[in-house]
Design an enzyme around this catalytic site. Structure first.
Site, short mmCIF file in Angstrom:
data_model
loop_
_atom_site.label_atom_id
_atom_site.label_comp_id
_atom_site.label_asym_id
_atom_site.label_seq_id
_atom_site.Cartn_x
_atom_site.Cartn_y
_atom_site.Cartn_z
N ARG A 242 0.84 -1.19 0.00
CA ARG A 242 0.00 0.00 0.00
C ARG A 242 0.88 1.24 0.00
O ARG A 242 1.89 1.30 0.73
CB ARG A 242 -0.88 0.05 1.27
N GLU A 271 -4.01 7.54 -5.35
CA GLU A 271 -4.29 6.77 -6.57
C GLU A 271 -5.62 7.20 -7.19
O GLU A 271 -6.62 7.23 -6.46
CB GLU A 271 -4.34 5.28 -6.25
N HIS A 290 -1.91 0.00 -9.59
CA HIS A 290 -2.55 -0.84 -8.55
C HIS A 290 -3.33 -1.99 -9.22
O HIS A 290 -4.54 -2.12 -9.05
CB HIS A 290 -3.48 0.00 -7.65
N1 LIG Z 1 -1.23 -4.27 -5.08
C1 LIG Z 1 -2.27 -5.09 -4.96
O1 LIG Z 1 -3.06 -5.28 -5.89
C2 LIG Z 1 -2.46 -5.83 -3.68
C3 LIG Z 1 -1.97 -5.34 -2.51
N2 LIG Z 1 -2.11 -6.05 -1.35
C4 LIG Z 1 -1.53 -5.49 -0.14
O2 LIG Z 1 -0.47 -6.34 0.28
C5 LIG Z 1 -0.50 -6.44 1.69
C6 LIG Z 1 0.12 -7.77 2.08
O3 LIG Z 1 -0.68 -8.83 1.63
P1 LIG Z 1 -0.50 -10.27 2.27
O4 LIG Z 1 0.91 -10.70 2.22
O5 LIG Z 1 -1.51 -11.14 1.61
O6 LIG Z 1 -0.92 -9.96 3.76
P2 LIG Z 1 -0.64 -10.82 5.07
O7 LIG Z 1 -1.65 -10.38 6.07
O8 LIG Z 1 -0.56 -12.27 4.73
O9 LIG Z 1 0.82 -10.37 5.50
C7 LIG Z 1 1.14 -9.14 6.04
C8 LIG Z 1 2.18 -9.38 7.11
O10 LIG Z 1 2.67 -8.14 7.61
C9 LIG Z 1 2.71 -8.23 9.02
N3 LIG Z 1 2.77 -6.90 9.64
C10 LIG Z 1 1.78 -6.19 10.24
N4 LIG Z 1 2.26 -5.01 10.70
C11 LIG Z 1 3.58 -5.00 10.39
C12 LIG Z 1 4.64 -4.08 10.63
N5 LIG Z 1 4.43 -2.93 11.28
N6 LIG Z 1 5.88 -4.39 10.21
C13 LIG Z 1 6.13 -5.54 9.54
N7 LIG Z 1 5.17 -6.47 9.30
C14 LIG Z 1 3.91 -6.20 9.71
C15 LIG Z 1 1.47 -9.01 9.32
O11 LIG Z 1 1.39 -9.45 10.65
P3 LIG Z 1 -0.11 -9.67 11.30
O12 LIG Z 1 -0.80 -10.70 10.46
O13 LIG Z 1 0.16 -10.10 12.69
O14 LIG Z 1 -0.77 -8.34 11.22
C16 LIG Z 1 1.63 -10.14 8.30
O15 LIG Z 1 2.55 -11.12 8.73
C17 LIG Z 1 -2.00 -6.32 2.03
O16 LIG Z 1 -2.19 -5.81 3.34
C18 LIG Z 1 -2.52 -5.38 0.98
O17 LIG Z 1 -2.51 -4.07 1.48
C19 LIG Z 1 -2.72 -7.26 -1.33
C20 LIG Z 1 -3.26 -7.78 -2.47
C21 LIG Z 1 -3.24 -7.08 -3.73
O1 LIG Z 2 -6.79 -6.90 -2.16
C1 LIG Z 2 -6.14 -5.85 -2.08
O2 LIG Z 2 -5.72 -5.41 -0.99
C2 LIG Z 2 -5.88 -5.10 -3.31
O3 LIG Z 2 -5.13 -4.16 -3.29
C3 LIG Z 2 -6.55 -5.57 -4.54
O4 LIG Z 2 -6.09 -4.98 -5.68
#
Ligand SMILES: NC(=O)C1=CN([C@@H]2O[C@H](COP(=O)(O)OP(=O)(O)OC[C@H]3O[C@@H](n4cnc5c(N)ncnc54)[C@H](OP(=O)(O)O)[C@@H]3O)[C@@H](O)[C@H]2O)C=CC1
Ligand SMILES: O=C(O)C(=O)CO
Length: 347
Positions: A242, A271, A290
């Site tokens: 994000r 965005e 995005h």
């Molecule tokens: N560009 C796009 O189209 C997309 C973007 N995204 C973004 O990608 C992000 C990650 O997705 P995903 O991997 O599936 O999410 P996950 O929830 O699987 O992983 C995120 C990880 O980050 C950890 N976390 C939380 N706070 C912090 C911090 N301050 N410092 C370091 N790590 C932290 C979480 O811990 P905990 O679970 O304990 O909070 C978790 O382990 C989403 O939140 C979303 O915003 C996702 C899909 C599509």
């Molecule tokens: O699932 C999300 O968080 C996304 O950003 C989708 O594009």
């Protein structure tokens, strides 16, 4: 008259061109639930959503003001992984479960992150421009300056589902990998050939920094000037998480002043970006709109999953993916499957 009313802001983001088929309905029609579109401004949305059985959040932020006005809401459902458009704390305080779709398009986002990393590293956009503008001979000298990929270090900030899928893709390229994520077990990192590290270690040792932190209030501008100053001058910063997790002004300064070499970004603070965002004119920035989660299966997969979560809760059962699971025990909903209570700081 429908049995359940699911209210959603009109003018959804994400929808395929032409609207697409309402796959949510396959789960909702049989239980008599109807999706009602309400104007996407706070006052009118509140008026329409006040007595709703559920909110399907997209596009418009679901703020504390909206949540506090809900009288009968059993669940707020998101058609995304990121939950930044909902005030989860306010929902938790009201005892309303919030659901997301964390396992729906991990592979697409990981493919995209890997593509951005490689495009930034092998200077794809610059090379393409050279060929198109008749500067064929300049292509090779430009790449003679860069190291080979094998043996470079990839550092992850957050090691959740997407980062783990990127690690699987990066391993065969011979990258050394490290990750900062204080919220997951280190064994998960070792299982992926990734070394657990502090944030400073990731920033100072990585040739590629791949950002995957979720946008939560406490993660807002997690990376600032001081963090970009710690990175290698040759570093490539990739963000498919994000935009709000990064102080974009600091990132622009880092790129303009050469503290880092390149940024490859699918997400921005604003965005779409305003036309005067300096990154639009910078050669050391690669941008996509995005779109990391998009593929031909996106619309169907997302909508089916949203319909499934809604139908579970409306039929009185725990949802599968709840971002604030601590509230579930205090609801009248039935637990029908093991659900991990071990979720992030908002739970
Ligand atoms: N560009 C796009 O189209 C997309 C973007 N995204 C973004 O990608 C992000 C990650 O997705 P995903 O991997 O599936 O999410 P996950 O929830 O699987 O992983 C995120 C990880 O980050 C950890 N976390 C939380 N706070 C912090 C911090 N301050 N410092 C370091 N790590 C932290 C979480 O811990 P905990 O679970 O304990 O909070 C978790 O382990 C989403 O939140 C979303 O915003 C996702 C899909 C599509
Ligand atoms: O699932 C999300 O968080 C996304 O950003 C989708 O594009």
């Amino acid at each position: 008259m429908s049995k359940f009313r699911v209210v959603t802001p009109k003018g959804a983001s994400f929808t395929v061109a032409g609207g697409g088929y309402d796959y949510e309905r396959e789960a909702l029609d049989p239980i008599g639930a109807e999706i009602i579109e309400a104007p996407a401004n706070e006052a009118e949305f509140i008026a329409a959503a006040k007595t709703a059985d559920a909110i399907y959040a997209k596009g418009m932020p679901i703020t504390k003001a909206v949540i506090d006005a809900l009288e009968n809401c059993k669940v707020i459902t998101l058609g995304s992984v990121g939950v930044d458009s909902v005030d989860v704390k306010a929902a938790t305080a009201r005892g309303i479960p919030v659901t997301n779709i964390p396992d729906t398009f991990i592979e697409e986002v990981a493919d995209h992150a890997m593509m951005l990393l490689l495009a930034g590293f092998r200077r794809l956009i610059e090379q393409d421009k050279m060929v198109r503008s008749g500067r064929w001979a300049e292509g090779r000298p430009a790449l003679l300056k860069i190291p080979r990929l094998m043996g470079q270090t990839l550092g992850f900030i957050s090691f959740g589902r997407v980062a783990r899928a990127v690690a699987k893709r990066a391993a065969p390229f011979g990258l050394r990998m490290m990750a900062y994520d204080p919220f997951i077990q280190e064994t998960l990192m070792y299982d992926h050939g990734v070394i657990p590290a502090t944030l400073s270690e990731v920033l100072s040792q990585s040739d590629f920094v791949s950002m995957h932190a979720p946008a939560r209030p406490e993660v807002h501008h997690m990376l600032t000037e001081k963090h970009f100053r710690q990175m290698k001058k040759s570093a490539i910063f990739v963000n498919t998480g994000r935009g709000a997790t990064v102080d974009e002004e600091a990132l622009i300064k880092a790129l303009q002043e050469g503290w880092i070499a390149h940024a490859a970004l699918d997400v921005l603070e604003k965005e779409p970006p305003s036309h005067n965002n300096p990154m639009l004119g910078m050669d050391n920035v690669t941008l996509t709109a995005h779109v990391a989660s998009a593929s031909a299966r996106f619309d169907e997969a997302r909508k089916r999953r949203v319909g499934y979560e809604l139908s579970l809760v409306l039929q009185g059962m725990w949802p599968v993916s709840c971002v604030n699971p601590s509230v579930l025990q205090n609801t009248a909903l039935r637990r029908w499957q093991p659900v991990s209570m071990d979720r992030g700081p908002n739970s």
